[in-house]
Design an enzyme around this catalytic site. Structure first.
Site, mmCIF file in Angstrom:
data_model
loop_
_atom_site.group_PDB
_atom_site.id
_atom_site.type_symbol
_atom_site.label_atom_id
_atom_site.label_comp_id
_atom_site.label_asym_id
_atom_site.label_seq_id
_atom_site.Cartn_x
_atom_site.Cartn_y
_atom_site.Cartn_z
ATOM 1 N N GLY A 152 2.105 2.876 -2.340
ATOM 2 C CA GLY A 152 1.644 3.750 -3.401
ATOM 3 C C GLY A 152 0.138 3.913 -3.271
ATOM 4 O O GLY A 152 -0.585 2.948 -3.123
ATOM 5 N N THR A 153 -0.255 5.156 -3.266
ATOM 6 C CA THR A 153 -1.690 5.408 -3.065
ATOM 7 C C THR A 153 -2.001 6.807 -3.523
ATOM 8 O O THR A 153 -1.117 7.664 -3.543
ATOM 9 C CB THR A 153 -1.995 5.359 -1.550
ATOM 10 O OG1 THR A 153 -1.736 4.071 -1.075
ATOM 11 C CG2 THR A 153 -3.434 5.721 -1.253
ATOM 12 N N THR A 154 -3.260 7.020 -3.892
ATOM 13 C CA THR A 154 -3.750 8.396 -3.891
ATOM 14 C C THR A 154 -5.060 8.399 -3.133
ATOM 15 O O THR A 154 -5.972 7.634 -3.467
ATOM 16 C CB THR A 154 -4.008 8.906 -5.322
ATOM 17 O OG1 THR A 154 -2.920 8.560 -6.148
ATOM 18 C CG2 THR A 154 -4.216 10.405 -5.320
ATOM 19 N N LEU A 173 0.792 -1.236 0.000
ATOM 20 C CA LEU A 173 0.000 0.000 0.000
ATOM 21 C C LEU A 173 0.815 1.273 0.000
ATOM 22 O O LEU A 173 0.276 2.332 0.206
ATOM 23 C CB LEU A 173 -0.945 0.025 1.209
ATOM 24 C CG LEU A 173 -2.364 0.559 1.027
ATOM 25 C CD1 LEU A 173 -2.960 0.974 2.330
ATOM 26 C CD2 LEU A 173 -2.471 1.696 0.050
#
Lengths: 177, 213
Positions: free
Chosen positions: B9-11, B7
């Site tokens: 990487g996320t937006t 997780l």
């Protein structure tokens, strides 16, 4: 908070309550409600009735204040750790007599204005206080205002006013006979 | 030596507007360059009027936000009233603050509606806790901020707000390799949150391209 009992014990409880009020404000970002701090004090008192090497706090307390939404609150705690909400109450050696007076005289008309309420409180205490105004302390807490403690002079003038009213009502009774 | 980190990487984003708070996230969970989960729900439903978003380490976020949910419930039972958004976010911030410097990775937004109206707080593993009208977290947050800032008005209609949230996530996933999947959207209203839906990012991006033609 007003208390009846061992003054030294009361100072400890008050200090713990003050710390908890600040702690609550720090962790929750809201001031305590009167009920919350009462519950805290009651829980503290109860803990001392159920642990070794300690004796219960020798005080009953009346906790008074306003919640954030402006509603006035009165709570009473005792050494066992129970607490209840009240419209009017008394604690201490002669609490019974004062409570009975309040039960008879606490009515809508009696608390309609500030002046009338103060008179009711003073009259309630005069039932059990021998030397009159000299041994009475009075404080008023109003919404969003700091606690206002009455000066000895103001209390004396209240007592004098009440005595006068008593005399006049006695005179009226005599006349009607 | 590789630590498996899901997780990262996320937006995620959230913004307040006249009709409440819109919360939108992508759904990609990655460990390094491997996409471990295509459709991961990065919004934890703490209770019917409180939501938390997750970015950083999936494990940390899930654990601490579920723990937060437990504390919020106990607060409601003890005090006979719902916990405020301010208090809930402070509880989380204090929990994370105790582990400062020990490697927790949490970037979360706590959204809700309480006595004081709609609430939005950003809380992270450094101990930062900020209240604000708009936040975006995760590796794709800069891209999302670009779209949000250019399209945001406090008086957006509900549909416009949904569209803006979707667009911000979609374009963030377009540029950020570590974000993707579907847009998960929630809308926090006065009487609680509703799940608006999940829309695939590639569908959105195709629609946007066609609209430009």
């Amino acid at each position: 908070m007003a208390f009846a009992g061992l003054t030294a014990d009361a100072r400890i409880v008050i200090n713990r309550a003050r710390v908890e009020c600040q702690s609550h404000k720090l962790t929750v970002e809201d001031p305590v409600t009167v009920e919350y701090i009462t519950r805290y004090i009651a829980t503290l008192k109860q803990r001392y009735t159920q642990s070794n090497g300690r004796r219960p706090f020798g005080i009953s307390a009346l906790i008074v204040g306003f919640d954030d939404d402006g509603s006035p609150r009165l709570y009473q705690t005792d050494p066992s750790g129970t607490y209840h909400s009240w419209k009017a109450n008394a604690i201490g050696r002669n609490a019974k007599a004062v409570r009975e007076f309040l039960e008879k005289n606490y009515k809508e008309e009696a608390i309609a204005t500030d002046r009338e309420t103060i008179k009711l409180a003073v009259r309630a205490l005069l039932e059990v206080v021998q030397s009159g105004g000299k041994n009475i302390e009075l404080a008023i807490i109003r919404r969003n205002q700091p606690l206002q403690i009455f000066s000895a002079k103001d209390i004396e003038s209240q007592v004098a006013e009440i005595e006068k009213e008593k005399e006049e009502s006695e005179k009226k009774k005599k006349k009607s006979i | 030596a590789g630590r498996i980190q899901l997780l990262h990487g996320t937006t995620t984003l959230a913004f307040k507007f006249r009709h409440g708070v819109v919360v939108a996230t992508d759904s990609r969970a990655s460990s390094g360059s491997y996409i471990s989960t295509l459709q991961f729900n990065k919004v934890i439903e703490i209770n019917p009027y409180l939501l938390g978003t997750m970015s950083g380490s999936a494990a940390d976020c899930q654990y601490w936000e579920r723990l937060l949910a437990k504390h919020c419930r106990l607060y409601a039972l003890r005090n006979n009233e719902r916990i405020s958004v301010s208090a809930a976010s402070k509880l989380l911030a204090n929990m994370l603050g105790e582990y400062r410097g020990m490697g927790l990775s949490v970037g979360s937004m706590i959204c809700g509606w309480d006595k004081k109206g709609p609430g939005l707080y950003y809380v992270d593993d450094n101990g930062t806790r900020l209240s604000g009208p708009m936040f975006s977290t995760g590796s794709g947050n800069t891209y999302a901020y670009g779209v949000l800032d250019s399209g945001y008005r406090p008086d957006l209609t509900v549909e416009e707000a949904y569209a803006l949230g979707r667009r911000a996530i979609a374009y963030a996933t377009h540029r950020d390799a570590y974000s993707g999947g579907v847009v998960n959207m929630y809308h926090m209203k006065e009487d609680g949150w509703i799940r608006v839906g999940r829309t695939d990012v590639s569908d959105l991006l195709h629609a946007y391209t066609e609209a430009k033609q």
